[in-house]
Motif scaffolding. Structure first.
Motif, PDB file in Angstrom:
ATOM      1  N   GLN A 155       5.699   8.550 -26.733  1.00  0.00           N
ATOM      2  CA  GLN A 155       4.684   7.672 -25.411  1.00  0.00           C
ATOM      3  C   GLN A 155       6.035   6.868 -25.339  1.00  0.00           C
ATOM      4  N   ASN A 156       7.506   6.501 -25.710  1.00  0.00           N
ATOM      5  CA  ASN A 156       8.313   6.036 -25.123  1.00  0.00           C
ATOM      6  C   ASN A 156       8.722   6.479 -23.952  1.00  0.00           C
ATOM      7  N   ASP A 157       8.429   7.626 -23.284  1.00  0.00           N
ATOM      8  CA  ASP A 157       8.761   8.541 -22.030  1.00  0.00           C
ATOM      9  C   ASP A 157       8.152   8.082 -21.137  1.00  0.00           C
ATOM     10  N   LEU A 158       6.843   7.551 -21.898  1.00  0.00           N
ATOM     11  CA  LEU A 158       5.998   7.682 -21.392  1.00  0.00           C
ATOM     12  C   LEU A 158       5.412   6.180 -20.427  1.00  0.00           C
ATOM     13  N   TYR A 159       6.207   5.112 -21.495  1.00  0.00           N
ATOM     14  CA  TYR A 159       5.736   3.254 -20.790  1.00  0.00           C
ATOM     15  C   TYR A 159       6.228   3.458 -19.543  1.00  0.00           C
ATOM     16  N   HIS A 160       7.346   3.876 -19.229  1.00  0.00           N
ATOM     17  CA  HIS A 160       8.016   3.400 -17.542  1.00  0.00           C
ATOM     18  C   HIS A 160       7.393   3.794 -16.679  1.00  0.00           C
ATOM     19  N   HIS A 161       6.462   5.342 -16.926  1.00  0.00           N
ATOM     20  CA  HIS A 161       5.845   5.884 -15.889  1.00  0.00           C
ATOM     21  C   HIS A 161       4.045   4.787 -15.979  1.00  0.00           C
ATOM     22  N   LEU A 162       3.377   4.268 -17.386  1.00  0.00           N
ATOM     23  CA  LEU A 162       2.849   3.784 -17.550  1.00  0.00           C
ATOM     24  C   LEU A 162       2.646   2.406 -16.906  1.00  0.00           C
ATOM     25  N   ASN A 163       4.745   1.650 -16.735  1.00  0.00           N
ATOM     26  CA  ASN A 163       4.601   0.643 -16.376  1.00  0.00           C
ATOM     27  C   ASN A 163       4.868   0.292 -14.742  1.00  0.00           C
ATOM     28  N   ALA A 164       4.942   1.580 -14.114  1.00  0.00           N
ATOM     29  CA  ALA A 164       5.251   1.669 -13.311  1.00  0.00           C
ATOM     30  C   ALA A 164       3.346   1.300 -12.644  1.00  0.00           C
ATOM     31  N   LEU A 165       3.125   2.283 -13.022  1.00  0.00           N
ATOM     32  CA  LEU A 165       1.737   2.469 -12.343  1.00  0.00           C
ATOM     33  C   LEU A 165       0.867   0.998 -12.594  1.00  0.00           C
ATOM     34  N   GLU A 166       1.485  -0.014 -13.290  1.00  0.00           N
ATOM     35  CA  GLU A 166       1.118  -1.212 -13.669  1.00  0.00           C
ATOM     36  C   GLU A 166       0.742  -1.450 -12.797  1.00  0.00           C
ATOM     37  N   GLU A 209       0.506  -0.935  -0.113  1.00  0.00           N
ATOM     38  CA  GLU A 209      -0.122   0.227  -0.233  1.00  0.00           C
ATOM     39  C   GLU A 209       0.962   1.244   0.207  1.00  0.00           C
ATOM     40  N   ALA A 210       1.550   1.198   0.986  1.00  0.00           N
ATOM     41  CA  ALA A 210       3.002   2.467   0.928  1.00  0.00           C
ATOM     42  C   ALA A 210       3.508   2.223  -1.004  1.00  0.00           C
ATOM     43  N   ASN A 211       3.990   1.507  -1.438  1.00  0.00           N
ATOM     44  CA  ASN A 211       4.445   1.209  -2.792  1.00  0.00           C
ATOM     45  C   ASN A 211       3.383   2.360  -3.248  1.00  0.00           C
ATOM     46  N   ARG A 212       2.526   1.286  -3.758  1.00  0.00           N
ATOM     47  CA  ARG A 212       0.990   2.300  -3.922  1.00  0.00           C
ATOM     48  C   ARG A 212       1.053   3.859  -4.008  1.00  0.00           C
ATOM     49  N   LEU A 213       1.162   4.551  -2.983  1.00  0.00           N
ATOM     50  CA  LEU A 213       1.491   5.897  -2.778  1.00  0.00           C
ATOM     51  C   LEU A 213       2.499   6.450  -3.132  1.00  0.00           C
ATOM     52  N   SER A 214       3.811   6.179  -3.349  1.00  0.00           N
ATOM     53  CA  SER A 214       4.838   6.065  -3.602  1.00  0.00           C
ATOM     54  C   SER A 214       4.921   6.605  -5.292  1.00  0.00           C
ATOM     55  N   VAL A 215       4.472   5.508  -5.272  1.00  0.00           N
ATOM     56  CA  VAL A 215       4.060   5.344  -7.207  1.00  0.00           C
ATOM     57  C   VAL A 215       3.370   6.478  -7.535  1.00  0.00           C
ATOM     58  N   MET A 216       2.588   6.605  -7.214  1.00  0.00           N
ATOM     59  CA  MET A 216       1.220   7.720  -7.286  1.00  0.00           C
ATOM     60  C   MET A 216       1.531   9.332  -7.481  1.00  0.00           C
ATOM     61  N   THR A 245       4.681  13.257 -12.651  1.00  0.00           N
ATOM     62  CA  THR A 245       4.457  12.473 -14.009  1.00  0.00           C
ATOM     63  C   THR A 245       2.958  11.248 -14.103  1.00  0.00           C
ATOM     64  N   ARG A 246       3.338  10.305 -13.041  1.00  0.00           N
ATOM     65  CA  ARG A 246       2.351   9.612 -13.298  1.00  0.00           C
ATOM     66  C   ARG A 246       0.941   9.710 -12.601  1.00  0.00           C
ATOM     67  N   PHE A 247       1.311  10.693 -11.221  1.00  0.00           N
ATOM     68  CA  PHE A 247       0.117  11.740 -10.778  1.00  0.00           C
ATOM     69  C   PHE A 247      -0.711  12.783 -11.686  1.00  0.00           C
ATOM     70  N   THR A 248      -0.079  13.336 -12.911  1.00  0.00           N
ATOM     71  CA  THR A 248      -0.899  13.181 -14.133  1.00  0.00           C
ATOM     72  C   THR A 248      -1.863  12.498 -14.933  1.00  0.00           C
ATOM     73  N   ARG A 300      -2.401   1.000 -27.893  1.00  0.00           N
ATOM     74  CA  ARG A 300      -2.475   0.822 -26.523  1.00  0.00           C
ATOM     75  C   ARG A 300      -3.682   1.296 -26.280  1.00  0.00           C
ATOM     76  N   VAL A 301      -4.385   1.274 -25.002  1.00  0.00           N
ATOM     77  CA  VAL A 301      -5.595   2.020 -24.008  1.00  0.00           C
ATOM     78  C   VAL A 301      -5.444   1.805 -22.366  1.00  0.00           C
ATOM     79  N   TYR A 302      -5.391   2.892 -21.710  1.00  0.00           N
ATOM     80  CA  TYR A 302      -5.195   2.611 -20.531  1.00  0.00           C
ATOM     81  C   TYR A 302      -6.181   3.328 -19.530  1.00  0.00           C
ATOM     82  N   GLU A 303      -6.063   2.571 -18.670  1.00  0.00           N
ATOM     83  CA  GLU A 303      -7.537   3.030 -17.486  1.00  0.00           C
ATOM     84  C   GLU A 303      -7.228   2.698 -16.399  1.00  0.00           C
ATOM     85  N   LEU A 304      -7.886   3.181 -15.481  1.00  0.00           N
ATOM     86  CA  LEU A 304      -8.226   2.912 -14.546  1.00  0.00           C
ATOM     87  C   LEU A 304      -8.101   1.517 -13.374  1.00  0.00           C
ATOM     88  N   SER A 305      -7.151   0.977 -13.016  1.00  0.00           N
ATOM     89  CA  SER A 305      -7.973  -0.794 -12.784  1.00  0.00           C
ATOM     90  C   SER A 305      -9.090  -1.048 -11.341  1.00  0.00           C
TER      91      SER A 305
END
Length: 121
Positions: free
Chosen positions: A70-81, A32-39, A43-46, A95-100
């Motif tokens: 797009q390539n610059d965002l993938y590491h952020h999207l992967n961290a969120l995933e 849970e703490a990691n989720r908040l850290s990632v958020m 850029t990820r918050f946005t 690729r289409v992204y959505e909240l889990s």
């Protein structure tokens, strides 16, 4: 007893209280703490805000909205995933992204709280 021993004991008692009262013994504190850290990364918050508001966003649209490649965002999207906050699927060549489902339960409430705070200032 030294100060260090007191701090360690208090931390242990505090952690036990957190795990029993807040996490109800079912959630993992580190996860849970990691989720908040990632958020917490801007850029990820946005990205989470955009997904919260729009529902589903193509990776190309995210790149355009964030003025990034797009390539610059993938590491952020992967961290969120990896943190269980976003999901993705393919629609044609995009690729289409959505909240889990997990994130849908609490991320919009975080943004509501931030907005309420901004309005109060």
């Amino acid at each position: 007893m030294s100060e260090r021993e007191i701090s360690t004991n208090e931390q242990t008692a505090a952690r036990e209280r957190l795990e029993s009262e807040l996490l109800e013994g079912t959630l993992d504190l580190e996860r849970e703490a990691n989720r908040l850290s990632v958020m917490g990364e801007p850029t990820r918050f946005t990205i989470l805000y955009l997904l919260s508001e729009e529902g589903q966003v193509r990776s190309g649209e995210l790149a355009e909205l964030l003025d990034r490649r797009q390539n610059d965002l993938y590491h952020h999207l992967n961290a969120l995933e990896d943190a269980g906050l976003v999901g993705k699927f393919r629609d044609g060549g995009s690729r289409v992204y959505e909240l889990s489902p997990l994130a849908e339960g609490f991320v919009p409430r975080i943004f509501d709280a931030v907005n309420a705070r901004a309005e109060a200032v």
